[in-house]
Design a protein around this motif. Structure first.
Motif, PDB file in Angstrom:
ATOM      1  N   VAL A 180       0.833  -1.162   0.080  1.00  0.00           N
ATOM      2  CA  VAL A 180       0.135  -0.170   0.591  1.00  0.00           C
ATOM      3  C   VAL A 180       1.421   1.658   0.389  1.00  0.00           C
ATOM      4  N   LEU A 181       0.496   2.064  -0.715  1.00  0.00           N
ATOM      5  CA  LEU A 181       1.114   3.052  -0.507  1.00  0.00           C
ATOM      6  C   LEU A 181       0.550   4.333  -0.481  1.00  0.00           C
ATOM      7  N   GLN A 182       1.146   5.570   0.810  1.00  0.00           N
ATOM      8  CA  GLN A 182       0.384   6.948   0.526  1.00  0.00           C
ATOM      9  C   GLN A 182       1.188   7.615   0.563  1.00  0.00           C
ATOM     10  N   SER A 183       0.660   8.916  -0.553  1.00  0.00           N
ATOM     11  CA  SER A 183       1.474  10.205  -0.823  1.00  0.00           C
ATOM     12  C   SER A 183       0.385  11.529  -1.152  1.00  0.00           C
ATOM     13  N   ARG A 184       0.360  12.827  -0.039  1.00  0.00           N
ATOM     14  CA  ARG A 184       0.274  13.685  -0.601  1.00  0.00           C
ATOM     15  C   ARG A 184      -0.308  14.698  -1.508  1.00  0.00           C
ATOM     16  N   TYR A 185       0.814  13.788  -2.679  1.00  0.00           N
ATOM     17  CA  TYR A 185       0.700  13.979  -4.095  1.00  0.00           C
ATOM     18  C   TYR A 185       0.368  12.757  -5.294  1.00  0.00           C
ATOM     19  N   LEU A 186       0.588  11.752  -4.979  1.00  0.00           N
ATOM     20  CA  LEU A 186       0.175  10.617  -5.687  1.00  0.00           C
ATOM     21  C   LEU A 186      -1.285   9.831  -5.437  1.00  0.00           C
ATOM     22  N   VAL A 229       0.329  -5.780   5.619  1.00  0.00           N
ATOM     23  CA  VAL A 229       0.594  -4.921   4.583  1.00  0.00           C
ATOM     24  C   VAL A 229       2.092  -4.346   4.537  1.00  0.00           C
ATOM     25  N   TYR A 230       2.418  -4.400   3.701  1.00  0.00           N
ATOM     26  CA  TYR A 230       4.006  -3.371   3.104  1.00  0.00           C
ATOM     27  C   TYR A 230       3.185  -2.205   3.256  1.00  0.00           C
ATOM     28  N   VAL A 231       3.987  -1.758   4.284  1.00  0.00           N
ATOM     29  CA  VAL A 231       2.818   0.201   3.650  1.00  0.00           C
ATOM     30  C   VAL A 231       3.432   1.160   3.440  1.00  0.00           C
ATOM     31  N   PHE A 232       3.759   1.712   2.214  1.00  0.00           N
ATOM     32  CA  PHE A 232       5.151   3.092   1.873  1.00  0.00           C
ATOM     33  C   PHE A 232       4.465   4.359   1.974  1.00  0.00           C
ATOM     34  N   LYS A 233       5.212   4.685   2.242  1.00  0.00           N
ATOM     35  CA  LYS A 233       4.827   6.871   2.756  1.00  0.00           C
ATOM     36  C   LYS A 233       6.075   7.035   1.535  1.00  0.00           C
ATOM     37  N   ASP A 234       5.328   8.550   0.752  1.00  0.00           N
ATOM     38  CA  ASP A 234       6.248   9.347   0.361  1.00  0.00           C
ATOM     39  C   ASP A 234       7.118   9.613  -0.858  1.00  0.00           C
ATOM     40  N   LEU A 235       8.765   9.347   0.050  1.00  0.00           N
ATOM     41  CA  LEU A 235       9.944   9.109  -0.738  1.00  0.00           C
ATOM     42  C   LEU A 235      10.401   7.357  -0.734  1.00  0.00           C
ATOM     43  N   GLU A 236       9.503   6.448   0.423  1.00  0.00           N
ATOM     44  CA  GLU A 236      10.009   5.585   0.877  1.00  0.00           C
ATOM     45  C   GLU A 236       9.042   4.672  -0.695  1.00  0.00           C
ATOM     46  N   PHE A 237       8.838   5.135  -1.314  1.00  0.00           N
ATOM     47  CA  PHE A 237       8.474   4.225  -2.499  1.00  0.00           C
ATOM     48  C   PHE A 237       9.136   4.367  -4.047  1.00  0.00           C
ATOM     49  N   VAL A 238      10.040   5.528  -4.046  1.00  0.00           N
ATOM     50  CA  VAL A 238      10.399   6.150  -4.737  1.00  0.00           C
ATOM     51  C   VAL A 238      11.501   5.585  -5.721  1.00  0.00           C
ATOM     52  N   PRO A 239      11.663   3.999  -5.047  1.00  0.00           N
ATOM     53  CA  PRO A 239      12.913   3.086  -5.942  1.00  0.00           C
ATOM     54  C   PRO A 239      11.900   2.133  -6.703  1.00  0.00           C
ATOM     55  N   ALA A 297      10.506  11.706 -12.312  1.00  0.00           N
ATOM     56  CA  ALA A 297      10.693  12.410 -12.303  1.00  0.00           C
ATOM     57  C   ALA A 297       9.618  13.482 -11.796  1.00  0.00           C
ATOM     58  N   THR A 298       8.322  13.201 -12.389  1.00  0.00           N
ATOM     59  CA  THR A 298       6.869  13.599 -12.639  1.00  0.00           C
ATOM     60  C   THR A 298       6.995  13.577 -11.253  1.00  0.00           C
ATOM     61  N   TYR A 299       6.773  12.446 -10.425  1.00  0.00           N
ATOM     62  CA  TYR A 299       7.225  12.709  -9.080  1.00  0.00           C
ATOM     63  C   TYR A 299       7.483  14.098  -7.989  1.00  0.00           C
ATOM     64  N   PHE A 300       8.391  13.910  -8.533  1.00  0.00           N
ATOM     65  CA  PHE A 300      10.031  15.024  -7.897  1.00  0.00           C
ATOM     66  C   PHE A 300       9.547  16.351  -8.680  1.00  0.00           C
ATOM     67  N   LEU A 301       8.862  16.452  -9.607  1.00  0.00           N
ATOM     68  CA  LEU A 301       8.423  17.705  -9.588  1.00  0.00           C
ATOM     69  C   LEU A 301       7.109  17.999  -9.516  1.00  0.00           C
ATOM     70  N   GLU A 302       6.734  17.121  -9.039  1.00  0.00           N
ATOM     71  CA  GLU A 302       5.269  17.523  -8.090  1.00  0.00           C
ATOM     72  C   GLU A 302       5.735  17.917  -6.862  1.00  0.00           C
ATOM     73  N   ILE A 303       6.659  17.659  -5.666  1.00  0.00           N
ATOM     74  CA  ILE A 303       6.849  17.565  -4.898  1.00  0.00           C
ATOM     75  C   ILE A 303       7.471  19.385  -5.047  1.00  0.00           C
ATOM     76  N   ASP A 304       8.708  19.068  -6.126  1.00  0.00           N
ATOM     77  CA  ASP A 304       9.049  20.655  -5.525  1.00  0.00           C
ATOM     78  C   ASP A 304       8.072  21.468  -6.236  1.00  0.00           C
ATOM     79  N   TYR A 305       6.355  21.426  -7.043  1.00  0.00           N
ATOM     80  CA  TYR A 305       5.837  22.615  -7.698  1.00  0.00           C
ATOM     81  C   TYR A 305       5.291  22.745  -6.086  1.00  0.00           C
ATOM     82  N   HIS A 306       4.938  22.424  -5.655  1.00  0.00           N
ATOM     83  CA  HIS A 306       3.988  22.255  -4.179  1.00  0.00           C
ATOM     84  C   HIS A 306       4.644  23.042  -3.545  1.00  0.00           C
TER      85      HIS A 306
END
Length: 214
Positions: A131-137, A164-174, A183-192
């Protein structure tokens, strides 16, 4: 519950990632001096690193991946995640799952897109429930990327617990399968961070995830 997956699949095919990048860069550039600095970095990445990237990505045969569709201002973008790679990552890092009641995690399941016909279910448990949890995705809500049916069955059967394996924000970047997704994920973080004048997930006032993109 009606799933939007089919609609997202169609709309994501029409998404123009480079147009989106340019739009974000233009807004950041006008926002502040910090925004202009971040925008310049992303303009360089767009022109030097991403120019040969193709979209949508071609999913490899024989490898389990997952498409996570995100609604953003310019359309629906398809983030691709490497599920097999995530499983390897879990094993290599010796990450432990959480044990939770299915009722606590059922909201992570897109029930409008789950197969509930037992005659058509093809169990595939080689990869764990993730499971993922991110304010951007995911708008800061849990979202299951693998094991939807296992969560649903555990909930329907009133099981006491599920792992359940839970990954938040930067934990699932790999887990991102392709360069453009990362790139799009990092862009959205920077933009916000720029438009909200925040430094969420940053430890440096002048930092940016454009600096972290490789």
């Amino acid at each position: 519950m009606v799933s939007k997956i089919e609609l997202y699949e169609k709309e994501s095919q029409e998404f123009k990632p480079f147009k989106h990048f340019i739009s974000r860069i233009q807004v950041m550039r006008k926002e502040s001096s910090y925004g202009a600095e971040v925008a310049s970095k992303w303009a360089n990445i767009l022109n030097q690193t991403l120019e040969d990237e193709t979209y949508p990505v071609i999913h490899p045969i024989g490898q389990e991946t997952f498409s996570l569709y995100a609604e953003i201002t310019t359309g629906v973008f398809e983030y691709t995640l490497d599920i097999d790679g995530a499983t390897t990552f879990i094993k290599e890092k010796n990450i432990k799952p959480i044990k939770t009641s299915p009722s606590n995690i059922i909201e992570a399941v897109d029930q409008g897109n789950i197969n509930k016909d037992p005659n058509r279910i093809k169990p595939n448990h080689k990869n764990p429930v993730m499971v993922l949890q991110s304010r951007y995705l995911t708008n800061n809500k849990p979202y299951c990327i693998n094991g939807n049916h296992r969560i649903f069955e555990a909930y329907r059967n009133n099981d006491e617990q599920i792992e359940v394996y839970v990954f938040k924000d930067l934990e699932f970047v790999p887990f991102f399968y392709d360069v453009l997704s990362k790139a799009t994920y990092f862009l959205e973080i920077d933009y916000h961070n720029v438009v909200n004048d925040k430094r969420y997930l940053l430890h440096n006032e002048n930092g940016a995830y454009a600096n972290e993109f490789k």
